[in-house]
Design an enzyme around this catalytic site. Structure first.
Site, short mmCIF file in Angstrom:
data_model
loop_
_atom_site.label_atom_id
_atom_site.label_comp_id
_atom_site.label_asym_id
_atom_site.label_seq_id
_atom_site.Cartn_x
_atom_site.Cartn_y
_atom_site.Cartn_z
N ASP A 40 0.84 -1.24 -0.16
CA ASP A 40 -0.04 0.05 0.15
C ASP A 40 0.65 1.23 -0.10
O ASP A 40 2.10 1.14 0.13
CB ASP A 40 -1.04 0.24 1.07
CG ASP A 40 -0.11 -0.02 2.56
OD1 ASP A 40 0.77 0.58 2.90
OD2 ASP A 40 -0.60 -0.95 3.29
N LYS A 62 -4.31 2.11 -0.33
CA LYS A 62 -5.38 2.80 0.77
C LYS A 62 -5.41 4.26 0.73
O LYS A 62 -4.18 4.68 1.19
CB LYS A 62 -5.68 1.95 2.09
CG LYS A 62 -6.19 0.69 2.11
CD LYS A 62 -6.60 0.28 3.25
CE LYS A 62 -7.12 -1.19 3.43
NZ LYS A 62 -7.52 -1.78 4.76
N MET A 177 -3.71 8.45 11.95
CA MET A 177 -4.69 8.44 11.10
C MET A 177 -5.72 9.54 11.41
O MET A 177 -6.99 9.30 11.33
CB MET A 177 -5.31 7.18 10.54
CG MET A 177 -4.45 6.18 10.13
SD MET A 177 -5.07 4.53 10.32
CE MET A 177 -5.66 4.28 12.04
#
Length: 518
Positions: A40, A62, A177
């Site tokens: 990713d 992602k 995040m």
């Protein structure tokens, strides 16, 4: 009975926080042995260079606002790939067990009877703050820390955050995040009792060359994020340890910090430059636009049939040294037969390569070009002497011409040639098109001409225009002249035609650009 399929295996690997050198040895081994690497965006693309030839790479990147594949689809992909008998490495940023959903992938593999290993990685929750000068614990501030998801997925995978408990905790809080939710996070912590003046830091692309840090407090950070346009991926740190940043930040002080530098040198010669750029805080993007290949040599030529005839062995490059001595070994020509010859070398790197092979060059004034070597030799050579010049198939003629004019018989021996190379073009072209290259280095005229030819092949009718806005640095005057003639403005030329000189030019430029503080 039908023939059973070979057993596959899956390695669930933490790639570390970004800097490719922070992956574990075990993780690197898993990349090297994989038939397929599933990766990713948070895993450094440079790690994929360690894949074995023929291995397949699958991007499941992602993004904050878009998932290329749903997690369930990734789980099934791993099952399908391993069921076909292949070795699969699932490469995930940070540590796969810290909000990396490795548990779900491992469960799916276990349910299908597929062998797997979980290889931990360095988590960004600790490494990224450290790179910004913020340790998550410190005896004067706190002995504990908590790692919290910064946002909840729509399916509530990480639901149930106890904000009141977190607000009352004395330890450092690390949110992963969470940039998009910074307002909610700050509000919830203050509402739960956290002092509004508590220090906060956001670190974007931590451990990468383009790391950026934003510091504030719970009551100011939301406005600062909005004003600066700060975006993910970032780690959020809340706590008094943030106060240590001004004193112990180290990564952003490196002299090449913030520079992404295109290195066009042949890969076998680029390692020193690439390594030093990394040590100095920059990021080297390798696009080795040339490769060197040995040329066949004739055992009957005087160079090998009559070594005793030579008064001088002259080398203009490390490649010339290596290819000549390799040819001697292949033809079983004992180098001791050249014992009467004195040895001259262009540049310290060529002399070092000779020394590594047990040969010592004359103590001459440092010469970085063939004509400079000729000028140093002219007081030493005598008319009628004979010199052997192992060199590339195409090379500048000044050295041979000047020596012949002095009465020396010069035998030129092509031992290698340079060819165009496409290796590494994908990453370099992507960064060039996105305007993400901060500099390009040229170490020979061939690197200039070959880069332009490759750009032409990739769609630029006027290839020099592709480099507009990318500062160019040349290792010496000959290379600089070739770049300027091709329409590439040279920002700086190394004062000394060496890797060290080229690095000095890059550092001086970066310090000036950053107002004297890298």
């Amino acid at each position: 009975m039908g023939e059973s399929k070979p057993a596959g295996k899956v390695f669930l690997v933490g790639a570390g926080p970004g800097d490719p050198k922070l992956i574990t040895v075990r993780g690197m081994e898993a990349i090297a042995k994989a038939d397929v690497v599933v990766y990713d965006r948070l895993a450094s693309p440079s790690l994929l260079r360690h894949m074995k030839p023929g291995a397949e790479k699958v991007f499941v990147g992602k993004l904050p606002d878009k998932h290329m594949l749903r997690q369930e689809e990734i789980n099934q992909l791993l099952v399908d790939l391993a069921s076909s008998g292949r070795v699969v490495t699932r490469l995930k940023g940070g540590d796969p067990s810290v909000f990396g959903r490795v548990g779900e992938e491992a469960e799916q593999l276990a349910e299908h009877g597929i062998d797997f290993e979980i290889i931990p990685g360095v988590t960004s929750a600790i490494a990224v703050p450290a790179y910004a000068g913020i340790p998550v614990t410190h005896r004067d501030f706190t002995s504990s820390f908590s790692i919290v998801t910064g946002h909840e997925y729509p399916n509530k995978t990480y639901g149930g955050v106890d904000w009141d408990h977190l607000a009352k905790a004395s330890g450092t809080l690390v949110f992963l995040m969470g940039v998009a939710n910074i307002g909610n996070i700050a509000e919830a912590l203050v509402r739960g009792g956290k002092n509004p003046s508590t220090p906060v830091a956001l670190i974007r692309w931590g451990t990468w060359m383009d790391q950026r840090t934003l510091v504030g407090t719970l009551d100011t950070i939301v406005d600062k994020v909005a004003a600066s346009g700060f975006s993910s991926p970032a780690v959020i740190i809340v706590g008094n340890v943030v106060k240590l940043r001004d004193k112990i930040r180290w990564f952003e002080k490196k002299p090449l910090f913030g520079m992404r530098i295109l290195v066009t040198r042949a890969r076998e010669q680029a390692s020193e430059l690439v390594s030093r750029i990394d040590d100095l805080g920059g990021e080297a993007v390798e696009w080795p636009v040339i490769r060197t290949e040995p040329l066949p040599v004739d055992a009957a030529s005087s160079a090998f049939a009559s070594p005793e005839a030579y008064d001088w062995l002259l080398f203009t490059s490390a490649n010339g040294v290596q290819r000549f001595l390799d040819a001697c070994a292949a033809l079983r020509v004992d180098v001791r037969r050249y014992a009467r010859a004195r040895i001259g070398a262009v540049g310290p790197k060529t002399a070092e390569t000779l020394l590594a092979r047990g040969l010592v060059a004359e103590a001459l004034p440092e010469a970085y070009r063939g004509d400079a070597l000729a000028e140093a030799l002219l007081p030493l050579v005598k008319p009628g002497e004979r010199a052997l010049l192992p060199r590339a198939r195409t090379a500048r003629e000044q050295l041979a011409t000047m020596l012949r004019q002095a009465g020396v018989q010069v035998d030129e021996l092509p031992v290698y040639e340079t060819k165009l190379s496409e290796e590494g073009s994908e990453e370099a072209l992507e960064l060039l098109r996105a305007g993400k290259l901060g500099a390009v280095t040229f170490t020979s005229s061939s690197t200039v001409s070959n880069l332009l030819e490759l750009l032409r092949r990739h769609g630029w009718d006027r290839p020099a225009e592709a480099l507009v806005g990318v500062p160019a640095f040349a290792i010496g005057p000959v290379t600089a002249a070739a770049a300027k003639e091709a329409g590439i403005p040279v920002v700086a030329e190394a004062a000394e035609a060496s890797v060290a000189g080229l690095l000095d030019a890059l550092i001086a430029y970066n310090l000036t650009k950053n107002g004297g503080d890298a």
